[in-house]
Design an enzyme around this catalytic site. Structure first.
Site, PDB file in Angstrom:
ATOM      1  N   ARG A  15      20.522 -50.073  73.120  1.00  0.00           N
ATOM      2  CA  ARG A  15      21.580 -49.155  72.721  1.00  0.00           C
ATOM      3  C   ARG A  15      21.260 -48.545  71.361  1.00  0.00           C
ATOM      4  O   ARG A  15      20.900 -49.254  70.437  1.00  0.00           O
ATOM      5  CB  ARG A  15      22.931 -49.875  72.660  1.00  0.00           C
ATOM      6  CG  ARG A  15      24.118 -48.942  72.790  1.00  0.00           C
ATOM      7  CD  ARG A  15      25.426 -49.700  72.907  1.00  0.00           C
ATOM      8  NE  ARG A  15      25.520 -50.521  74.109  1.00  0.00           N
ATOM      9  CZ  ARG A  15      26.674 -50.970  74.597  1.00  0.00           C
ATOM     10  NH1 ARG A  15      27.811 -50.678  73.987  1.00  0.00           N
ATOM     11  NH2 ARG A  15      26.699 -51.720  75.688  1.00  0.00           N
ATOM     12  N   SER A  99      28.504 -47.322  77.230  1.00  0.00           N
ATOM     13  CA  SER A  99      29.842 -47.878  77.431  1.00  0.00           C
ATOM     14  C   SER A  99      30.871 -47.117  76.607  1.00  0.00           C
ATOM     15  O   SER A  99      31.103 -45.931  76.823  1.00  0.00           O
ATOM     16  CB  SER A  99      29.834 -49.373  77.111  1.00  0.00           C
ATOM     17  OG  SER A  99      31.069 -49.966  77.416  1.00  0.00           O
ATOM     18  N   HIS A 100      31.484 -47.793  75.615  1.00  0.00           N
ATOM     19  CA  HIS A 100      32.559 -47.180  74.835  1.00  0.00           C
ATOM     20  C   HIS A 100      32.072 -46.594  73.511  1.00  0.00           C
ATOM     21  O   HIS A 100      32.879 -46.088  72.740  1.00  0.00           O
ATOM     22  CB  HIS A 100      33.647 -48.227  74.545  1.00  0.00           C
ATOM     23  CG  HIS A 100      33.126 -49.391  73.757  1.00  0.00           C
ATOM     24  ND1 HIS A 100      32.530 -50.477  74.367  1.00  0.00           N
ATOM     25  CD2 HIS A 100      33.074 -49.627  72.415  1.00  0.00           C
ATOM     26  CE1 HIS A 100      32.164 -51.339  73.424  1.00  0.00           C
ATOM     27  NE2 HIS A 100      32.473 -50.847  72.237  1.00  0.00           N
ATOM     28  N   LYS A 109      21.568 -50.729  80.519  1.00  0.00           N
ATOM     29  CA  LYS A 109      21.920 -52.063  80.992  1.00  0.00           C
ATOM     30  C   LYS A 109      21.021 -52.346  82.190  1.00  0.00           C
ATOM     31  O   LYS A 109      21.031 -51.588  83.160  1.00  0.00           O
ATOM     32  CB  LYS A 109      23.390 -52.129  81.406  1.00  0.00           C
ATOM     33  CG  LYS A 109      24.365 -51.968  80.237  1.00  0.00           C
ATOM     34  CD  LYS A 109      25.816 -52.082  80.706  1.00  0.00           C
ATOM     35  CE  LYS A 109      26.782 -51.951  79.543  1.00  0.00           C
ATOM     36  NZ  LYS A 109      28.203 -52.062  79.976  1.00  0.00           N
ATOM     37  N   ASP A 243      37.129 -48.152  80.470  1.00  0.00           N
ATOM     38  CA  ASP A 243      36.235 -47.769  79.378  1.00  0.00           C
ATOM     39  C   ASP A 243      35.231 -46.734  79.880  1.00  0.00           C
ATOM     40  O   ASP A 243      35.302 -46.290  81.038  1.00  0.00           O
ATOM     41  CB  ASP A 243      35.557 -48.991  78.752  1.00  0.00           C
ATOM     42  CG  ASP A 243      34.594 -49.709  79.686  1.00  0.00           C
ATOM     43  OD1 ASP A 243      34.648 -49.453  80.905  1.00  0.00           O
ATOM     44  OD2 ASP A 243      33.780 -50.518  79.201  1.00  0.00           O
ATOM     45  N   ASP A 245      32.075 -46.548  80.840  1.00  0.00           N
ATOM     46  CA  ASP A 245      31.270 -46.754  82.049  1.00  0.00           C
ATOM     47  C   ASP A 245      32.060 -47.450  83.148  1.00  0.00           C
ATOM     48  O   ASP A 245      31.504 -47.837  84.171  1.00  0.00           O
ATOM     49  CB  ASP A 245      29.977 -47.506  81.739  1.00  0.00           C
ATOM     50  CG  ASP A 245      30.205 -48.885  81.124  1.00  0.00           C
ATOM     51  OD1 ASP A 245      31.266 -49.110  80.521  1.00  0.00           O
ATOM     52  OD2 ASP A 245      29.309 -49.752  81.239  1.00  0.00           O
ATOM     53  N   ASP A 247      33.387 -50.308  83.673  1.00  0.00           N
ATOM     54  CA  ASP A 247      33.211 -51.685  84.141  1.00  0.00           C
ATOM     55  C   ASP A 247      34.301 -52.603  83.608  1.00  0.00           C
ATOM     56  O   ASP A 247      34.387 -53.766  83.991  1.00  0.00           O
ATOM     57  CB  ASP A 247      31.818 -52.233  83.794  1.00  0.00           C
ATOM     58  CG  ASP A 247      31.542 -52.301  82.299  1.00  0.00           C
ATOM     59  OD1 ASP A 247      32.333 -51.737  81.510  1.00  0.00           O
ATOM     60  OD2 ASP A 247      30.538 -52.919  81.912  1.00  0.00           O
ATOM     61  N   ARG A 248      35.153 -52.076  82.703  1.00  0.00           N
ATOM     62  CA  ARG A 248      36.291 -52.848  82.203  1.00  0.00           C
ATOM     63  C   ARG A 248      37.579 -52.088  82.501  1.00  0.00           C
ATOM     64  O   ARG A 248      37.602 -50.856  82.466  1.00  0.00           O
ATOM     65  CB  ARG A 248      36.190 -53.046  80.692  1.00  0.00           C
ATOM     66  CG  ARG A 248      35.073 -53.962  80.264  1.00  0.00           C
ATOM     67  CD  ARG A 248      35.150 -54.238  78.775  1.00  0.00           C
ATOM     68  NE  ARG A 248      34.905 -53.053  77.971  1.00  0.00           N
ATOM     69  CZ  ARG A 248      35.341 -52.888  76.717  1.00  0.00           C
ATOM     70  NH1 ARG A 248      36.075 -53.821  76.146  1.00  0.00           N
ATOM     71  NH2 ARG A 248      35.048 -51.795  76.048  1.00  0.00           N
ATOM     72  N   HIS A 331      36.555 -57.965  80.722  1.00  0.00           N
ATOM     73  CA  HIS A 331      35.487 -58.048  81.713  1.00  0.00           C
ATOM     74  C   HIS A 331      35.896 -59.094  82.740  1.00  0.00           C
ATOM     75  O   HIS A 331      36.287 -60.202  82.373  1.00  0.00           O
ATOM     76  CB  HIS A 331      34.159 -58.477  81.075  1.00  0.00           C
ATOM     77  CG  HIS A 331      33.440 -57.382  80.352  1.00  0.00           C
ATOM     78  ND1 HIS A 331      32.730 -56.405  81.021  1.00  0.00           N
ATOM     79  CD2 HIS A 331      33.309 -57.111  79.038  1.00  0.00           C
ATOM     80  CE1 HIS A 331      32.192 -55.582  80.131  1.00  0.00           C
ATOM     81  NE2 HIS A 331      32.523 -55.980  78.934  1.00  0.00           N
TER      82      HIS A 331
END
Length: 454
Positions: A15, A99-100, A109, A243, A245, A247-248, A331
């Site tokens: 990242r 992500s965020h 990832k 978020d 991406d 995933d949360r 998560h």
């Protein structure tokens, strides 16, 4: 480019800022290194909506193909959709997302076949070493037979898999406000929720990696203000925020009040235990509310406590055969989803639980919200080890108090506990405290903070 990989290769992913810290030429080297370390003949690659994502993703794919690896590109997707593809196709995968993080960031990832995580101890260190070597000596020569690049749409299959795990066909009609934060939820939600007895009120579904409305991080209270206001305005039954991406997922009740991720973990754990005959192992990290292990035991399950971080949760799920796991960071991990985290599947469970009874969400989750919590409080400190030692000295030997070192330092008593963990990347100590009531929690929180900030 000249790159300092120590700045962009983190514990679980890559990242950094694009193009200052990394670019497409570096992404191609990561693709080649990923192919080498996984020893894969084929991989799957996807990306989010950030402006830099398509180019980085394609460069990574070409880097892998140059090593003779066949690449399936699934294009725009959420991170859990990439995990779905990795699991369903049995291929290692790479997801391009930060992500965020703000718009100028991007990342990768990575996972092995079956969505098994790639972190520092499971391949990421080797990938970094290869890329560093190639930055000095030049990229490896292409394979005699390069791999192929093919595209594949997995969204419908992903949605069908999720819906096969949670039956929403018989729920009462619900109205739900969904804040996608201009992230990948705007891509996945319309397909996953299509045709269900739901009225969906969309907020910020337009894919825009510059995040024009608010940061796509629903754990920050500032980023769910719009959702919290909109839910009662619409007379909706609940609100869900994803978020960047997707995933949360984060949840607010019919009044717009946030529902803690620990309460969601407990609620979903009850449903997963019921699906598995009233038994099974449920993973929770050590700063999840005490409610979670209590509820798991009450419903016949076995709670297992782990360190904070998805690699620890996933490793423990694989080791113990756990059916479900949850973290304070929203998560949620499912055995039926290759032990990977998926906010969308958690959201389906919440909708099924709410729609399967007549009461409001606030009443449904009240049974899973038994304690007062501080949330995570960060303090900048020059000497992390020294401050932790001071906390240990202050509490060690107190009657009825126990200490453990699973992750940082946890100090526990009958009706309260707190944990202090050092950040891996910044000079911070992170405090989480919980108690039987607000007054006790505030007392314990302030006592710990006074020592941390002394």
């Amino acid at each position: 480019m000249t790159a300092d990989l120590s700045q962009i290769v983190k514990a679980y992913d890559v990242r950094g800022v694009v193009p200052d810290q990394w670019d497409e030429s570096l992404a191609a080297l990561f693709g080649a290194a990923f192919a080498e370390v996984t020893d894969a003949r084929a991989i799957v690659v996807g990306h989010d909506m950030r402006p830099s994502s398509p180019g980085l993703s394609r460069a990574f794919a070409r880097g892998a193909a140059d090593r003779g690896v066949d690449v399936t590109e699934i294009g725009l997707c959420s991170t859990d959709q990439l995990y779905y593809a990795s699991g369903a196709l049995g291929l290692p995968g790479a997801m391009f997302t930060a992500s965020h993080n703000p718009a100028q960031y991007n990342g990768i990832k990575m996972c092995r076949a079956g969505a098994a995580p790639v972190g520092q101890d499971t391949g990421l260190a080797e990938i970094r070493e290869l890329v560093e070597r190639w930055l000095e000596s030049g990229a490896p020569a292409p394979a005699a037979e390069p791999g192929t690049l093919t595209t594949r749409d997995t969204l419908d299959d992903y949605a069908a898999h999720l819906r096969s795990l949670v039956d929403l066909s018989a729920i009462r009609p619900l109205k739900v406000v969904v804040d996608a934060g201009n992230g990948m939820g705007g891509h996945t939600v319309p397909t996953v929720l299509a045709g269900l007895p739901l009225t969906v009120v969309p907020m910020y579904f337009e894919l825009d990696g510059t995040f024009p409305n608010h940061e796509a991080n629903p754990l920050d209270p500032a980023n769910i203000v719009d959702l919290s206001e909109r839910v009662p305005q619409e007379g909706a039954d609940l609100g869900i925020a994803f978020d960047g991406d997707a995933d949360r997922c984060f949840v607010v009740d019919e009044n717009g009040a946030p529902v803690s991720p620990s309460a969601i973990t407990a609620l979903v754990a009850v449903r997963e235990l019921a699906r598995n005959g009233g038994s099974g192992t449920v993973i929770h990290n050590l700063i999840t509310s005490r409610t979670v292990p209590e509820v798991v035991r009450e419903h016949g399950g076995t709670p297992v406590r782990t360190r904070v971080g998805h690699s620890f949760i996933k490793a423990e799920m694989a080791r113990s055969g756990a059916i479900f796991g949850g973290e304070h960071s929203a998560h949620y991990y499912f055995k039926d989803f290759w032990n990977a985290d998926t906010g969308m599947l958690a959201a389906l469970h919440i909708l099924a639980a709410l729609g399967g009874q007549d009461g409001p969400l606030s009443a449904l989750v009240a049974a899973y919200d038994r304690y007062a919590g501080s949330g995570e409080i960060n303090s900048t400190v020059a000497d992390q080890a020294g401050r932790l030692a001071a906390i240990r000295a202050a509490y060690e030997g107190r009657p009825g108090v126990t200490l453990d070192d699973l992750d940082g330092l946890t100090v526990s008593a009958v009706d309260w506990w707190f944990n202090v963990r050092p950040s891996n990347t910044e000079p911070l100590l992170r405090l989480n405290a919980e108690a039987k009531d607000e007054t006790t929690m505030e007392k314990i929180r302030d006592e710990a903070l006074a020592i941390i900030r002394a």
